[in-house]
Scaffold this active site. Structure first.
Site, PDB file in Angstrom:
ATOM      1  N   GLU A 193      -3.036  -6.052  -5.472  1.00  0.00           N
ATOM      2  CA  GLU A 193      -2.676  -5.325  -4.245  1.00  0.00           C
ATOM      3  C   GLU A 193      -3.770  -4.316  -3.931  1.00  0.00           C
ATOM      4  O   GLU A 193      -4.244  -3.604  -4.811  1.00  0.00           O
ATOM      5  CB  GLU A 193      -1.334  -4.612  -4.441  1.00  0.00           C
ATOM      6  CG  GLU A 193      -0.932  -3.704  -3.289  1.00  0.00           C
ATOM      7  CD  GLU A 193       0.387  -2.978  -3.564  1.00  0.00           C
ATOM      8  OE1 GLU A 193       1.202  -3.518  -4.336  1.00  0.00           O
ATOM      9  OE2 GLU A 193       0.584  -1.872  -3.021  1.00  0.00           O
ATOM     10  N   GLU A 198      -2.369   4.727   3.007  1.00  0.00           N
ATOM     11  CA  GLU A 198      -1.004   4.957   2.517  1.00  0.00           C
ATOM     12  C   GLU A 198      -0.758   6.450   2.329  1.00  0.00           C
ATOM     13  O   GLU A 198      -1.632   7.182   1.870  1.00  0.00           O
ATOM     14  CB  GLU A 198      -0.780   4.222   1.194  1.00  0.00           C
ATOM     15  CG  GLU A 198       0.654   4.268   0.690  1.00  0.00           C
ATOM     16  CD  GLU A 198       0.859   3.419  -0.555  1.00  0.00           C
ATOM     17  OE1 GLU A 198       1.972   2.901  -0.738  1.00  0.00           O
ATOM     18  OE2 GLU A 198      -0.107   3.273  -1.341  1.00  0.00           O
TER      19      GLU A 198
END
Length: 376
Positions: A193, A198
């Protein structure tokens, strides 16, 4: 005193010998070369063995030190690659290139991800000729089982490339957990990932860029980046799946970024490593704006650098889809230590989500475009 001539000769010889012996002691305090402890010819078996062992140990120390020093200073070449456009996500067809995720949120969020038809009807996803918006519902005043939102996953999957994300607005606000990331949803964490953008809640600390992998992927080696290293073990099962993260400055996300007109995140993924740059709207490189063939080698030091030194990039990252979503609460944003203590949000996260519809007015992504380039 009287003595014979012969006695004088003997005394002179004796005096000479005494002087010679004193001279030897001064020059060879540990013995003469022929009888010294440093003369191998005079060593016993134990001494020879001890010296040999010591020599071997010294040699090993020198070799190990050289290897460790070399590894600590090892760094990929990141030589220039020629990139050509592969995929463009832009305009009114932006969302046509994505599937809508509608399953149970894997991070335990207090959210309902809505399908494509419902997202359009509820105004959760909107695409115009200039931008695409993905937002959280702001109308339901009694979202007692969770608030509606959207999560999109690109139909195309990638194994490397240069990704240019032109972002006009980033979501923020209590209970929000937005992310722009890449993974293979069907094979997580085996295929890795990459979190490009974020943050959680008020997002006043800037953007966090993170890798999540299976074992044998760490970032303790030499790196060239301007961001702050948070953690270095990328293994998903350590530190509550914190991954190996890098923190950007305050103006790399949230209200600070939005007030500056947004900007561009560029992520280069290749066998040498994964690097992420951020460019404010006023400082976007000309080759990105031109769009024909961006050149990361001309952009200077990256914001986050994840080199291959102690992580086989090709093995750990495969078949990645581009994903954009806005989660609510969940294991990060909803944790009491984060929601209440760190970010100062009121009450409990789930209650806040259920009863404060208008609190999510700023909880939306606005993307100008995504562009993916491949090396030729």
């Amino acid at each position: 005193m009287s003595f014979a001539p012969g006695d004088m000769s003997s005394r002179r010889k004796a005096g000479y010998n005494d002087t010679y012996e004193m001279s030897k002691e001064a020059n060879y305090p540990y013995g003469t070369p022929s009888s010294s402890r440093w003369n191998p010819k005079t060593w016993g078996k134990k001494t020879r063995i001890a010296v040999a062992v010591s020599a071997v140990v010294l040699l090993v120390v020198i070799i190990v030190g050289a290897v460790v020093g070399t590894k600590e200073n090892a760094y990929p070449s990141y030589s220039k690659l020629n990139y050509q456009i592969k995929d463009t996500y832009q305009g009114t067809s932006f969302f046509d290139n994505f599937d809508y995720f509608t399953g149970y949120d894997p991070t335990q969020g207090f959210v309902h991800y809505v399908d494509s038809v419902g997202s359009v009807q509820q105004n959760l996803t909107v695409a115009t000729s200039t931008s695409a918006i993905l937002r959280v519902d702001t109308t339901d005043t009694d979202a007692s089982t969770g608030r509606n939102s959207a999560r999109i996953e690109s139909k195309n999957q990638y194994n490397d490339g240069l990704f240019i994300f032109d972002i006009q607005h980033t979501p923020y606000g209590c209970a929000t957990w937005p992310s722009l990331w890449l993974t293979d949803p069907a094979n997580w964490p085996m295929h890795g990932e990459i979190d490009v953008v974020e943050a959680v809640n008020q997002a006043t600390s800037g953007n966090q860029m993170t890798l999540h992998t299976t074992g044998d992927c760490t970032m303790n080696a030499k790196r060239k980046e301007t961001g702050k290293v948070l953690t270095t073990n990328c293994l998903n099962s350590t530190d509550d799946n914190a991954g190996c993260g890098v923190q950007g400055a305050v103006d790399t996300y949230g209200q600070a970024l939005n007030n500056n007109g947004g900007g561009v995140y560029a992520m280069e993924w290749r066998t040498d490593g994964i690097r992420i740059w951020f460019f404010p709207r006023s400082s976007i490189p000309a080759d990105i704006t031109a769009g024909a063939s961006p050149d990361p080698s001309s952009w200077g030091t990256a914001l986050a650098d994840f080199p291959k030194t102690d992580c086989d990039i090709s093995t750990h990252f495969q078949n990645q889809s581009i994903i954009a979503n806005i989660d609510l609460c969940g294991t990060w944003a909803g944790a009491t230590s984060v929601f209440s203590q760190q970010d100062g949000c009121p009450g409990t996260c789930t209650n806040f989500v259920a009863t404060n519809a208008t609190a999510f007015d700023t909880a939306y992504w606005e993307f100008n475009s995504f562009k993916v380039y491949t090396a030729t």
